[in-house]
Write an enzyme that holds these catalytic residues in place. Structure first.
Site, PDB file in Angstrom:
ATOM      1  N   GLU A 156       5.114 -27.153  20.957  1.00  0.00           N
ATOM      2  CA  GLU A 156       3.777 -27.331  20.395  1.00  0.00           C
ATOM      3  C   GLU A 156       2.953 -28.326  21.207  1.00  0.00           C
ATOM      4  OE1 GLU A 156       1.623 -28.743  16.208  1.00  0.00           O
ATOM      5  OE2 GLU A 156       3.764 -29.096  16.518  1.00  0.00           O
ATOM      6  N   GLU A 250      -0.594 -26.360   7.174  1.00  0.00           N
ATOM      7  CA  GLU A 250      -0.062 -27.712   7.309  1.00  0.00           C
ATOM      8  C   GLU A 250      -1.129 -28.747   6.950  1.00  0.00           C
ATOM      9  OE1 GLU A 250       2.577 -29.978  10.723  1.00  0.00           O
ATOM     10  OE2 GLU A 250       0.663 -29.090  11.296  1.00  0.00           O
TER      11      GLU A 250
END
EC number: 5.1.3.31
Length: 295
Positions: A156, A250
């Site tokens: 990520e 998220e």
């Protein structure tokens, strides 16, 4: 094929322990297809077999999020920290096997954020290049192990204010291609992309088949639909990239120092947020469906 849409466990609680198992059923009741769980630490006391049993019974999928730090960083100058990073990523593979997960995502190489207790340090270009080379070397060791176990790591990119080495999609692609293993792909998070990419849809399309996990987050890390993200364009780009994998929400919203300190997040609400979660889930699902029917 519609992408499964999930929620990160930190929306409800951190750490996620055996006292937190009811949030698995709650996630399913809210309509989510999977939960994104932080890789459990041994001291969390989480019963992996029980988590797997509940998830399978509820029809709830599972994705894991890695937690690297100064002591477990494959990019570190310290040999002990690099070894700790490799050992931790190997542990993540074992945890995924025990929990029944396939994907383990995150920055993977460690040492993100000064907010987590790391003193500010001005890396030189040469030092960053060395750290990047160590990252490739470390991932080249563990990615084949993940592939052999039927797992995949998702690297990520985090924004420039939180880490070095991999800030952009292009940098993540460069590392993944250098490693060249089916056990390593790219994970993208629109919160970070909003700061680093000139075009989020273009970056998604450029990632293509390398994309293994996706987090759909607003520019302010709140609930989808409450910020400035163009979810229709983003969902269309996911379809154009051929991505049929998980899409996770998220929203970092908990009033908890273990969440607030690492991400420098200080404004958490105190009301029940279930309806906002349902609305955000519905928005992302609708955007994905619209992208499919108008493709």
């Amino acid at each position: 094929m519609k992408n499964p849409v999930g929620i990160i466990s930190m929306q409800f609680i951190r750490p996620f322990t055996s006292e937190s198992l009811h949030f698995l059923k709650k996630s399913r009741a809210l309509g989510f297809d999977f939960i994104e769980l932080l890789v459990p630490e041994p001291e969390d006391g989480l019963d992996a077999a029980e988590v797997r049993r509940i998830c399978e019974g509820e029809g709830l999928g599972l994705v894991l999020a890695a937690r690297v730090n100064l002591q477990r960083s494959i990019a570190s100058e310290e040999a002990a920290a690099r070894a700790g990073g490799r050992d931790y990523l190997k542990y993540c593979i074992e945890a995924a096997e025990a929990l029944g997960a396939t994907i383990v995502g995150g920055p993977l190489y460690g040492e993100p954020l000064v907010f987590a207790g790391r003193p500010p340090f001005p890396w030189t270009a040469e030092q960053i290049a060395t750290r990047a080379a160590r990252t490739v070397e470390g991932l080249a060791e563990v990615a084949p192990l993940a592939a052999s176990a039927g797992k995949v790591f998702g690297l990520e990119p985090l924004n420039r204010f939180e880490t070095d080495i991999v800030n952009t999609t292009a940098q993540a692609i460069e590392v993944v291609d250098a490693v060249g293993s089916p056990g390593l792909g790219v994970m993208l998070d629109t919160f970070h992309m909003n700061m680093e990419e000139r075009s989020i849809p273009d970056a998604i399309r450029a990632t293509g088949a390398r994309l293994v996990h996706f987090q759909a987050n607003e520019n302010h890390r709140g609930f989808p639909g409450t910020g400035t993200m163009d979810w229709t364009a983003i969902a269309r780009a996911l379809g154009q990239a051929g991505y049929a994998g998980p899409v996770s929400l998220e929203p970092f919203r908990r009033d908890d120092e273990r969440v607030a300190l690492p991400i420098a997040h200080w404004r958490a609400p105190h009301e029940d947020e279930d309806e906002k979660l349902r609305a955000g889930l519905g928005l992302i699902r609708s955007a994905i469906t619209l992208a499919e029917v108008t493709h």
